[in-house]
Enzyme design. Structure first.
Site, mmCIF file in Angstrom:
data_model
loop_
_atom_site.group_PDB
_atom_site.id
_atom_site.type_symbol
_atom_site.label_atom_id
_atom_site.label_comp_id
_atom_site.label_asym_id
_atom_site.label_seq_id
_atom_site.Cartn_x
_atom_site.Cartn_y
_atom_site.Cartn_z
ATOM 1 N N CYS A 1 0.831 -1.207 0.000
ATOM 2 C CA CYS A 1 0.000 0.000 0.000
ATOM 3 C C CYS A 1 0.870 1.263 0.000
ATOM 4 O O CYS A 1 1.401 1.658 1.048
ATOM 5 C CB CYS A 1 -0.919 -0.022 1.214
ATOM 6 S SG CYS A 1 -1.912 1.453 1.376
ATOM 7 N N CYS B 1 -0.361 4.090 2.232
ATOM 8 C CA CYS B 1 -0.177 3.859 3.671
ATOM 9 C C CYS B 1 1.298 4.053 4.062
ATOM 10 O O CYS B 1 1.594 4.615 5.108
ATOM 11 C CB CYS B 1 -0.562 2.436 4.065
ATOM 12 S SG CYS B 1 -2.078 1.839 3.343
ATOM 13 N N ASP B 2 2.211 3.566 3.232
ATOM 14 C CA ASP B 2 3.608 3.460 3.658
ATOM 15 C C ASP B 2 4.595 4.335 2.895
ATOM 16 O O ASP B 2 5.773 4.401 3.261
ATOM 17 C CB ASP B 2 4.078 1.991 3.535
ATOM 18 C CG ASP B 2 3.223 1.064 4.394
ATOM 19 O OD1 ASP B 2 2.767 1.517 5.458
ATOM 20 O OD2 ASP B 2 3.001 -0.090 3.992
#
Ligand code: NDP
Length: 333
Positions: free
Chosen positions: A133, A136-137
């Site tokens: 992701c 997300c990261d």
């Protein structure tokens, strides 16, 4: 008992809920406890959902869909479905924390889960440089060199997004042709921070505590090499989330839930399926929403049929009682 339970909170689930709620069915929508909102929660700009010419962030779109579903009377439960029992006329849905729920109709719209490479070190280094992701990261890879694997729209989107943080992004694909749409390809090709590595498979990940390099294999010549990177984003597609219904619902050869024709009807009466869990071809937010619409309409007709059948049964019972009373009266007189 509920009238209808919807499992899943992506565009299919919420659109089904909007329709079911507007039909007065007071749906219970069970969203996951940690992944409520589905895949769009991990996306950035959604440019192709109709009605948003300026584009909309994935999480904002999901918030709007939820608001719309709740406005008409959908109850949203943040819990995980642990098992389902579709064997009887009344379907049972069990959750991790909130107990069991029952309804004569269920819409199953659990979407799909990230596909994994299946490499030994993938799990071990998950969260330590290996990610599925970018939104997300990505932030953790400021000024780093990273790799994205895949040749579809997800890989193009992730690679392009990651150039906001990383100094360099290798896009590694096992073929020399991409599956991604033209516009996404062109955007990635035009980005100077992205370097394409074609005909290449990742066969290993090196690193003790974090990703340090990738073992690569040329898919044409078989030649092996190493590529130093600090991060690896796997964007090789998704598999339908069907584990809850194995042994109960029929699946297609590609692993999606089998439905009859263009409908959402599964092999079990009263159980309908919608969204990515039935779709191995289009898998768009807009097609999932349309599929949720179909499921809600199918479920509505099914419930109307049940109500009609039970009204007819009640009528027949009443008629039989009247006949009995009349025959008793005529015997007395
Ligand atoms: P896709 O299935 O479209 O693409 C997956 C890619 O990963 C393919 O190039 C495939 O290679 C490759 N791949 C699959 N398995 C492996 C493996 N084991 N090792 C290496 N490579 C592998 O998935 P996406 O997630 O990209 O897209 C799914 C759907 O979502 C599509 O319909 C897409 O259009 C849509 N989407 C739309 C977006 C948008 O419009 N903004 C953004 C993201 C997704 P090969 O080509 O060789 O099969």
């Amino acid at each position: 008992m509920r009238q209808i339970i919807i499992i899943g909170s992506g565009p299919a689930g919420f659109t089904a809920a909007i329709y079911a709620a507007r039909a007065g069915l007071e749906p219970l929508l069970i969203a996951s406890s940690v992944e409520a909102g589905g895949e769009l929660m991990k996306t950035t700009e959604v440019e192709n959902f109709p009605g948003f010419p300026e584009g909309i962030q994935g999480p904002d779109l999901m918030t709007k869909l939820q608001e719309q579903a709740e406005k008409f009377g959908t109850e949203v439960l943040l819990d995980d479905v642990t098992s389902v029992d579709f064997s009887g006329d009344v379907k049972k849905v069990s959750t991790g924390y909130s107990g069991d729920f029952e309804a004569p109709a269920v819409i199953f719209s659990t979407g799909s889960a990230y596909r994994k490479l299946g490499l030994e070190d993938e799990e071990r280094l998950s969260g330590r440089g290996v990610s599925w992701c970018a939104t997300c990261d990505g932030f953790f890879f400021k000024k780093k060199t990273i790799a994205v694997i895949g040749g579809g729209d997800s890989a193009m989107e992730e690679a392009t997004f990651l150039t906001r943080f990383a100094d360099k992004v290798y896009l590694i694909h096992r073929k020399d042709t991409l599956r991604a749409s033209k516009i996404m390809q062109e955007r990635a090709f035009a980005n100077e921070k992205i370097e394409f590595v074609f005909n290449t498979a990742v066969v290993g990940i090196n690193g003790e505590n974090t990703v340090e390099s990738l073992k690569l294999e040329n898919t044409v010549t078989g030649e092996r090499s190493e590529l130093p990177v600090q991060g690896l984003f796997v964007a090789i597609g998704n598999d339908p989330r069907t584990h809850l219904v194995h042994g109960q619902l029929d699946l297609t050869t590609s692993g999606t839930i089998a439905v009859a024709g263009r409908s959402s009807k599964t092999n079990i009466a009263g159980v309908f399926a919608a969204g990515d869990v039935i779709d191995d071809t289009y898998r768009q937010a807009a097609t999932a929403a349309a599929s949720g619409t179909v499921a809600a309409l199918d479920a509505e007709h099914y419930l109307a049929g049940l109500a009609e059948a039970s009204a007819i049964a009640e009528l027949r019972e009443a008629e039989a009682e009247i006949e009995l009373v009349e025959s008793l009266q005529s015997t007395r007189s």
